[in-house]
Design a protein around this motif. Structure first.
Motif, PDB file in Angstrom:
ATOM      1  N   ILE A 338       0.854  -1.185   0.000  1.00 52.44           N
ATOM      2  CA  ILE A 338       0.000   0.000   0.000  1.00 52.44           C
ATOM      3  C   ILE A 338       0.891   1.237   0.000  1.00 52.44           C
ATOM      4  O   ILE A 338       0.679   2.176  -0.766  1.00 52.44           O
ATOM      5  CB  ILE A 338      -0.937  -0.003   1.226  1.00 52.44           C
ATOM      6  CG1 ILE A 338      -1.910  -1.197   1.150  1.00 52.44           C
ATOM      7  CG2 ILE A 338      -1.715   1.316   1.306  1.00 52.44           C
ATOM      8  CD1 ILE A 338      -2.807  -1.330   2.362  1.00 52.44           C
ATOM      9  N   LYS A 339       1.912   1.216   0.850  1.00 53.07           N
ATOM     10  CA  LYS A 339       2.887   2.303   0.890  1.00 53.07           C
ATOM     11  C   LYS A 339       4.225   1.718   1.348  1.00 53.07           C
ATOM     12  O   LYS A 339       4.269   0.947   2.312  1.00 53.07           O
ATOM     13  CB  LYS A 339       2.425   3.414   1.830  1.00 53.07           C
ATOM     14  CG  LYS A 339       3.237   4.710   1.696  1.00 53.07           C
ATOM     15  CD  LYS A 339       2.527   5.847   2.406  1.00 53.07           C
ATOM     16  CE  LYS A 339       3.330   7.143   2.352  1.00 53.07           C
ATOM     17  NZ  LYS A 339       3.425   7.683   0.966  1.00 53.07           N
ATOM     18  N   SER A 340       5.295   2.093   0.657  1.00 49.43           N
ATOM     19  CA  SER A 340       6.630   1.564   0.947  1.00 49.43           C
ATOM     20  C   SER A 340       7.380   2.486   1.905  1.00 49.43           C
ATOM     21  O   SER A 340       7.520   3.689   1.655  1.00 49.43           O
ATOM     22  CB  SER A 340       7.440   1.427  -0.341  1.00 49.43           C
ATOM     23  OG  SER A 340       6.897   0.413  -1.170  1.00 49.43           O
ATOM     24  N   LEU A 341       7.878   1.889   2.985  1.00 49.06           N
ATOM     25  CA  LEU A 341       8.661   2.585   3.989  1.00 49.06           C
ATOM     26  C   LEU A 341      10.148   2.449   3.692  1.00 49.06           C
ATOM     27  O   LEU A 341      10.611   1.352   3.304  1.00 49.06           O
ATOM     28  CB  LEU A 341       8.356   1.989   5.369  1.00 49.06           C
ATOM     29  CG  LEU A 341       9.197   2.446   6.552  1.00 49.06           C
ATOM     30  CD1 LEU A 341       8.899   3.901   6.896  1.00 49.06           C
ATOM     31  CD2 LEU A 341       8.931   1.546   7.763  1.00 49.06           C
ATOM     32  N   LEU A 342      10.898   3.544   3.843  1.00 50.62           N
ATOM     33  CA  LEU A 342      12.346   3.512   3.662  1.00 50.62           C
ATOM     34  C   LEU A 342      13.022   3.809   4.996  1.00 50.62           C
ATOM     35  O   LEU A 342      12.837   4.896   5.568  1.00 50.62           O
ATOM     36  CB  LEU A 342      12.787   4.549   2.633  1.00 50.62           C
ATOM     37  CG  LEU A 342      12.362   4.300   1.181  1.00 50.62           C
ATOM     38  CD1 LEU A 342      12.655   5.531   0.323  1.00 50.62           C
ATOM     39  CD2 LEU A 342      13.083   3.083   0.608  1.00 50.62           C
TER      40      LEU A 342
END
Length: 346
Positions: A338-342
């Motif tokens: 859904i959303k990529s965390l870095l």
């Protein structure tokens, strides 16, 4: 330092770059702790919009202040901060009216990508949002929720606020990306009684329900309009949050509203023109635009996260190191995240 850059559609990379330096008395140097990929980043990643090769990328982060300019007094070295993409000055008419996303003094710096180890931030004294304590004082979930306050949670809130969501309202949320899901949270915060989330993906439907949605509509186009009308006994919604930006999404948003409804539009427009006749014939209002990130964070959102009232960080469903930035974009592009965390640093 390491920094993410755009190479060509479908390809991003990490390059070695000079560590940024303060250039103005109102600047701050930020060591990035966490950043992320935004749905709007996919526009140029997919080649829908243009972007110059070698451009720095990213506009969402939390981090630690390493240095401040001579005119900065509210933020100090060592502060843990939310780094909004808006860079509002806090003094102009736009900021004073609560529209820091439109601050004319935000400046423009194409090299100021947030998907990097360091960032120079303009208008630091007012634009940055200080978080009490240090990153080590918070759980992983809390850190992720703080990160959403740099853009998507504030943007979802902007959709609800500009649509004038009120206690007891029926709201339709167009879009099941991170912004739309945060729009569900915002609608619940503002007292909506019924929240209809438009979503075709099971994982996003489940998260929407967890965030406060009462109904899910998987249909699109005219079928979606018919379904919303069934759910609302033919009346339509009081407020519509348009969090996609496509022509179809905007048209559907207008059609599912009752007479006198307001559409809060935060999906970046994909088409320059819009036929406004449908708005006229239904007395529907159209508002929205670039989110007032600092304004909303300071007024309500940071406090809500600190108190555990909301947990928007759940939109991060996959995590990556900065060196894995290509994989982070691919996960968003292919809808496996859904959303990529870095994760940039501790």
């Amino acid at each position: 330092m390491k920094a993410g850059i755009f190479v060509e559609p479908g390809r991003v990379a990490i390059t070695e770059a000079d560590k940024p330096k303060l250039q103005g008395e109102g600047d701050a140097l930020i060591r990035i702790v966490r950043a992320c990929v935004c749905g709007s980043d996919l526009w140029w990643y997919r080649g829908i919009s243009s972007k110059e090769s070698e451009s720095r990328i990213g506009h969402e982060a939390i981090g630690l202040v390493e240095e401040v300019g001579s005119a900065v007094s509210q933020i100090q070295k060592g502060d843990f901060v939310i780094v909004p993409f808006t860079h509002g000055c806090g003094k102009c008419a736009a900021c004073q009216a609560g529209f820091d996303g439109n601050c004319p003094h935000a400046g423009s710096d194409p090299m100021a990508g947030y998907q990097a180890e360091y960032l120079r931030y303009r208008n630091a004294d007012w634009g940055l949002v200080k978080i009490p304590g240090q990153p080590s004082d918070y759980s992983d979930d809390q850190l992720n929720s703080f990160l959403t306050l740099s853009d998507v949670m504030a943007t979802g809130y902007h959709a609800a606020a500009t649509a004038e969501v009120r206690e007891g309202d029926t709201v339709v949320v167009m879009g099941d990306g991170a912004v739309g899901l945060c729009g569900v949270i915002a609608s619940k915060m503002l007292g909506a009684k019924r929240i209809i989330a438009m979503s075709r993906h099971k994982d996003r439907q489940e998260l929407a329900l967890a965030f406060g949605a009462t109904d899910i509509v998987a249909e699109r186009g005219d079928e979606a309009v018919e379904r919303v009308m069934e759910l609302t006994n033919g009346d339509g919604a009081d407020a519509i949050l348009e969090c996609v930006g496509t022509e179809t999404s905007v048209e559907t948003a207008v059609k599912v509203g009752r007479s006198g409804a307001i559409v809060g539009r935060v999906g970046v427009p994909q088409k320059a023109e819009m036929n406004t006749n449908a708005l006229f014939w239904k007395n529907i209002g159209l508002r929205g635009g670039i989110a007032s990130v600092t304004t909303y964070d300071k007024a309500v959102l940071l406090d809500a996260v600190l108190k555990g009232e909301i947990n928007p960080g759940k939109v991060f469903t996959k995590r990556f190191r900065l060196e894995e930035i290509q994989e982070a974009y691919e996960a968003m592009d292919q809808r496996t995240a859904i959303k990529s965390l870095l994760i940039i640093s501790d």
